[in-house]
Design a protein around this motif. Structure first.
Motif, PDB file in Angstrom:
ATOM      1  N   CYS A   1       7.370  33.353  -0.398  1.00 31.68           N
ATOM      2  CA  CYS A   1       8.780  33.549  -0.034  1.00 31.68           C
ATOM      3  C   CYS A   1       9.026  33.326   1.459  1.00 31.68           C
ATOM      4  CB  CYS A   1       9.224  34.962  -0.428  1.00 31.68           C
ATOM      5  SG  CYS A   1       9.270  35.239  -2.219  1.00 31.68           S
ATOM      6  N   THR A   2       8.161  33.851   2.299  1.00 33.07           N
ATOM      7  CA  THR A   2       8.416  33.761   3.742  1.00 33.07           C
ATOM      8  C   THR A   2       8.141  32.366   4.293  1.00 33.07           C
ATOM      9  OG1 THR A   2       6.181  34.582   4.222  1.00 33.07           O
ATOM     10  CG2 THR A   2       7.960  36.205   4.116  1.00 33.07           C
ATOM     11  N   SER A   3       7.173  31.659   3.735  1.00 36.25           N
ATOM     12  CA  SER A   3       6.917  30.290   4.213  1.00 36.25           C
ATOM     13  C   SER A   3       8.095  29.385   3.878  1.00 36.25           C
ATOM     14  CB  SER A   3       5.624  29.747   3.604  1.00 36.25           C
ATOM     15  OG  SER A   3       5.687  29.732   2.189  1.00 36.25           O
ATOM     16  N   MET A   4       8.631  29.515   2.665  1.00 40.39           N
ATOM     17  CA  MET A   4       9.806  28.708   2.306  1.00 40.39           C
ATOM     18  C   MET A   4      11.019  29.105   3.136  1.00 40.39           C
ATOM     19  SD  MET A   4       9.552  28.136  -1.828  1.00 40.39           S
ATOM     20  CE  MET A   4       9.560  29.873  -2.247  1.00 40.39           C
ATOM     21  N   CYS A   5      11.160  30.413   3.364  1.00 44.72           N
ATOM     22  CA  CYS A   5      12.291  30.901   4.156  1.00 44.72           C
ATOM     23  C   CYS A   5      12.203  30.386   5.593  1.00 44.72           C
ATOM     24  CB  CYS A   5      12.318  32.424   4.136  1.00 44.72           C
ATOM     25  SG  CYS A   5      13.685  33.145   5.049  1.00 44.72           S
ATOM     26  N   ALA A   6      11.017  30.423   6.184  1.00 49.08           N
ATOM     27  CA  ALA A   6      10.839  29.945   7.556  1.00 49.08           C
ATOM     28  C   ALA A   6      11.138  28.447   7.654  1.00 49.08           C
ATOM     29  CB  ALA A   6       9.415  30.232   8.027  1.00 49.08           C
ATOM     30  N   TRP A   7      10.702  27.694   6.671  1.00 51.34           N
ATOM     31  CA  TRP A   7      10.984  26.249   6.645  1.00 51.34           C
ATOM     32  C   TRP A   7      12.487  25.992   6.584  1.00 51.34           C
ATOM     33  CZ3 TRP A   7      11.476  22.653   2.056  1.00 51.34           C
ATOM     34  CH2 TRP A   7      11.403  21.310   2.457  1.00 51.34           C
ATOM     35  N   TRP A   8      13.181  26.759   5.739  1.00 51.34           N
ATOM     36  CA  TRP A   8      14.635  26.611   5.613  1.00 51.34           C
ATOM     37  C   TRP A   8      15.336  26.980   6.924  1.00 51.34           C
ATOM     38  CZ3 TRP A   8      18.697  30.101   5.997  1.00 51.34           C
ATOM     39  CH2 TRP A   8      19.941  29.627   5.552  1.00 51.34           C
ATOM     40  N   ILE A   9      14.893  28.058   7.554  1.00 56.94           N
ATOM     41  CA  ILE A   9      15.524  28.510   8.803  1.00 56.94           C
ATOM     42  C   ILE A   9      15.419  27.437   9.885  1.00 56.94           C
ATOM     43  CG2 ILE A   9      15.247  30.123  10.733  1.00 56.94           C
ATOM     44  CD1 ILE A   9      14.574  32.289   8.672  1.00 56.94           C
ATOM     45  N   VAL A  10      14.231  26.835  10.019  1.00 59.71           N
ATOM     46  CA  VAL A  10      14.020  25.837  11.077  1.00 59.71           C
ATOM     47  C   VAL A  10      14.769  24.549  10.778  1.00 59.71           C
ATOM     48  CG1 VAL A  10      12.288  24.417  12.234  1.00 59.71           C
ATOM     49  CG2 VAL A  10      11.798  26.818  11.724  1.00 59.71           C
ATOM     50  N   ARG A  11      14.706  24.100   9.537  1.00 62.19           N
ATOM     51  CA  ARG A  11      15.315  22.807   9.214  1.00 62.19           C
ATOM     52  C   ARG A  11      16.834  22.875   9.125  1.00 62.19           C
ATOM     53  NH1 ARG A  11      11.483  21.068  11.316  1.00 62.19           N
ATOM     54  NH2 ARG A  11       9.676  20.141  10.252  1.00 62.19           N
ATOM     55  N   VAL A  12      17.396  23.966   8.645  1.00 62.42           N
ATOM     56  CA  VAL A  12      18.853  24.097   8.571  1.00 62.42           C
ATOM     57  C   VAL A  12      19.431  24.364   9.959  1.00 62.42           C
ATOM     58  CG1 VAL A  12      20.749  25.473   7.637  1.00 62.42           C
ATOM     59  CG2 VAL A  12      18.836  24.832   6.172  1.00 62.42           C
ATOM     60  N   ASN A  13      18.893  25.393  10.623  1.00 58.77           N
ATOM     61  CA  ASN A  13      19.212  25.685  12.019  1.00 58.77           C
ATOM     62  C   ASN A  13      20.715  25.819  12.290  1.00 58.77           C
ATOM     63  OD1 ASN A  13      18.384  26.251  14.655  1.00 58.77           O
ATOM     64  ND2 ASN A  13      18.665  24.128  15.305  1.00 58.77           N
ATOM     65  N   ASN A  14      21.434  26.477  11.386  1.00 60.33           N
ATOM     66  CA  ASN A  14      22.839  26.791  11.641  1.00 60.33           C
ATOM     67  C   ASN A  14      22.974  28.279  11.957  1.00 60.33           C
ATOM     68  OD1 ASN A  14      22.521  28.029   9.161  1.00 60.33           O
ATOM     69  ND2 ASN A  14      23.668  26.467   8.032  1.00 60.33           N
ATOM     70  N   TRP A  15      24.203  28.761  12.084  1.00 60.82           N
ATOM     71  CA  TRP A  15      24.380  30.155  12.488  1.00 60.82           C
ATOM     72  C   TRP A  15      23.893  31.124  11.415  1.00 60.82           C
ATOM     73  CZ3 TRP A  15      27.249  33.673   9.800  1.00 60.82           C
ATOM     74  CH2 TRP A  15      28.132  33.174   8.820  1.00 60.82           C
ATOM     75  N   THR A  16      23.989  30.717  10.158  1.00 53.92           N
ATOM     76  CA  THR A  16      23.484  31.573   9.075  1.00 53.92           C
ATOM     77  C   THR A  16      21.970  31.728   9.174  1.00 53.92           C
ATOM     78  OG1 THR A  16      25.271  30.785   7.640  1.00 53.92           O
ATOM     79  CG2 THR A  16      23.419  31.886   6.581  1.00 53.92           C
ATOM     80  N   ALA A  17      21.284  30.606   9.404  1.00 53.64           N
ATOM     81  CA  ALA A  17      19.826  30.651   9.527  1.00 53.64           C
ATOM     82  C   ALA A  17      19.399  31.460  10.750  1.00 53.64           C
ATOM     83  CB  ALA A  17      19.271  29.231   9.619  1.00 53.64           C
ATOM     84  N   LYS A  18      20.116  31.279  11.860  1.00 55.76           N
ATOM     85  CA  LYS A  18      19.779  32.023  13.073  1.00 55.76           C
ATOM     86  C   LYS A  18      20.014  33.526  12.893  1.00 55.76           C
ATOM     87  CE  LYS A  18      20.707  28.142  16.183  1.00 55.76           C
ATOM     88  NZ  LYS A  18      21.572  27.593  17.257  1.00 55.76           N
ATOM     89  N   THR A  19      21.094  33.879  12.199  1.00 58.74           N
ATOM     90  CA  THR A  19      21.367  35.297  11.928  1.00 58.74           C
ATOM     91  C   THR A  19      20.285  35.898  11.042  1.00 58.74           C
ATOM     92  OG1 THR A  19      23.757  34.899  12.085  1.00 58.74           O
ATOM     93  CG2 THR A  19      23.042  36.915  10.976  1.00 58.74           C
ATOM     94  N   LEU A  20      19.893  35.141  10.020  1.00 61.76           N
ATOM     95  CA  LEU A  20      18.839  35.614   9.125  1.00 61.76           C
ATOM     96  C   LEU A  20      17.530  35.796   9.881  1.00 61.76           C
ATOM     97  CD1 LEU A  20      18.026  36.293   6.209  1.00 61.76           C
ATOM     98  CD2 LEU A  20      17.484  33.868   5.877  1.00 61.76           C
ATOM     99  N   TYR A  21      17.208  34.863  10.761  1.00 63.94           N
ATOM    100  CA  TYR A  21      15.983  34.963  11.560  1.00 63.94           C
ATOM    101  C   TYR A  21      16.021  36.198  12.453  1.00 63.94           C
ATOM    102  CZ  TYR A  21      12.308  33.683  14.869  1.00 63.94           C
ATOM    103  OH  TYR A  21      11.187  33.687  15.662  1.00 63.94           O
ATOM    104  N   THR A  22      17.177  36.482  13.040  1.00 69.01           N
ATOM    105  CA  THR A  22      17.325  37.678  13.874  1.00 69.01           C
ATOM    106  C   THR A  22      17.113  38.943  13.065  1.00 69.01           C
ATOM    107  OG1 THR A  22      18.912  36.513  15.285  1.00 69.01           O
ATOM    108  CG2 THR A  22      18.881  38.913  15.429  1.00 69.01           C
TER     109      THR A  22
END
Length: 278
Positions: A89-110
């Motif tokens: 789950c976390t490897s796929m999530c990290a890949w999505w966060i980096v590749r999408v890189n929008n405000w939703t992904a940045k908020t989720l990463y925070t």
């Protein structure tokens, strides 16, 4: 001997001394696992010999009183299942966060980063109640609870690795007609392998040795991990069979210690891979 070699020798001796300090408690537990409990309280630092030495009697007593092999099986189920779920789950999530890189992904990463600094004591009573209400008081229900607590560190490490993976590799595979799952599992995962192993080691050591979370969430009448089972060596009026407890602790330490020794070379590789780009 030149100055550089003297400097390296001093650092080697210093870290060797520090390592002995860390190893000493484990050695002490091993020594006392072969003693009669009366001699453990009398002199815990002495070598077992003569009447103090009982051989494997403490191991047999501990296994019989705690039903340790059943607890070992449940510990394996909890640890392996939770670690695999965290990694996927976390490897796929990290890949999505980096590749999408929008405000939703940045908020989720925070939010994942904030997850690492929230003290467990703040949520443990609410968590225990919710686990009972939602039916998560089983070993497989515990997988999802560990996913929630272990995701922060894993996502943090994996995002650093993904940032160092050239996008061109994924774009080339996409042009060749590869699907998104195939791109992830055939291209991204092999590159992330050192970090995946590092996270697996860290998460496995935490979950294997954890006592409080299984104790608060599991239905102890049906399921006991090794850390919980060992606590049941306590008798009435606070008495403890220290010999049997030491023996059970040794048996609990050996599997995770062997796992760490087999995989330790990947820890530095994984940490460095995650530090390629911020």
């Amino acid at each position: 001997m030149n100055a550089q070699r003297k400097h390296n020798l001093l650092w080697t001796l210093l870290f060797a001394a520090i390592s002995l300090v860390w190893i000493f408690p484990i050695v002490l537990v091993l020594i006392n696992s072969f003693k009669q409990k009366a001699y453990i309280s009398r002199n815990a630092f002495s070598i077992p010999k003569g009447k103090a030495f009982v051989g494997l009697e403490n191991y047999r007593t501990g296994i019989e009183q705690t039903n340790l092999f059943v607890s070992f099986g449940w510990t394996i189920v909890v640890t392996v299942g939770a670690v695999l779920l965290i990694l996927v789950c976390t490897s796929m999530c990290a890949w999505w966060i980096v590749r999408v890189n929008n405000w939703t992904a940045k908020t989720l990463y925070t939010l994942f980063l904030l997850n690492m600094i929230v003290p467990f004591q703040m949520v443990m009573f609410t968590l225990s109640k919710l686990a009972d209400m939602l039916g998560f008081n089983t070993p497989w229900g515990l997988w999802f609870i560990y996913l929630g607590f272990g995701a922060g560190l894993a996502v943090f490490m994996f995002t650093g690795v993904v940032k160092g993976i050239p996008k061109e590799l994924e774009e080339s595979a996409m042009i060749d007609g590869a699907s998104v799952p195939r791109i992830f599992f055939s291209i991204v995962v092999p590159i992330m392998r050192p970090s995946i192993i590092s996270v697996a080691i860290l998460e496995a050591m935490w979950i294997w040795n954890d006592f409080l979370l299984p104790y608060l969430t599991l239905d102890i009448s049906k399921y006991k991990t090794m850390s919980i089972a060992i606590q049941y060596l306590r008798g009435g009026y606070g008495s403890v069979d220290m010999g049997a407890m030491m023996a059970c602790l040794v048996l609990a330490i050996i599997p995770i210690l062997l796992f760490y020794l087999l995989c330790q070379k990947y820890i530095i590789k994984g940490v460095l891979a995650g530090a390629v780009k911020g």
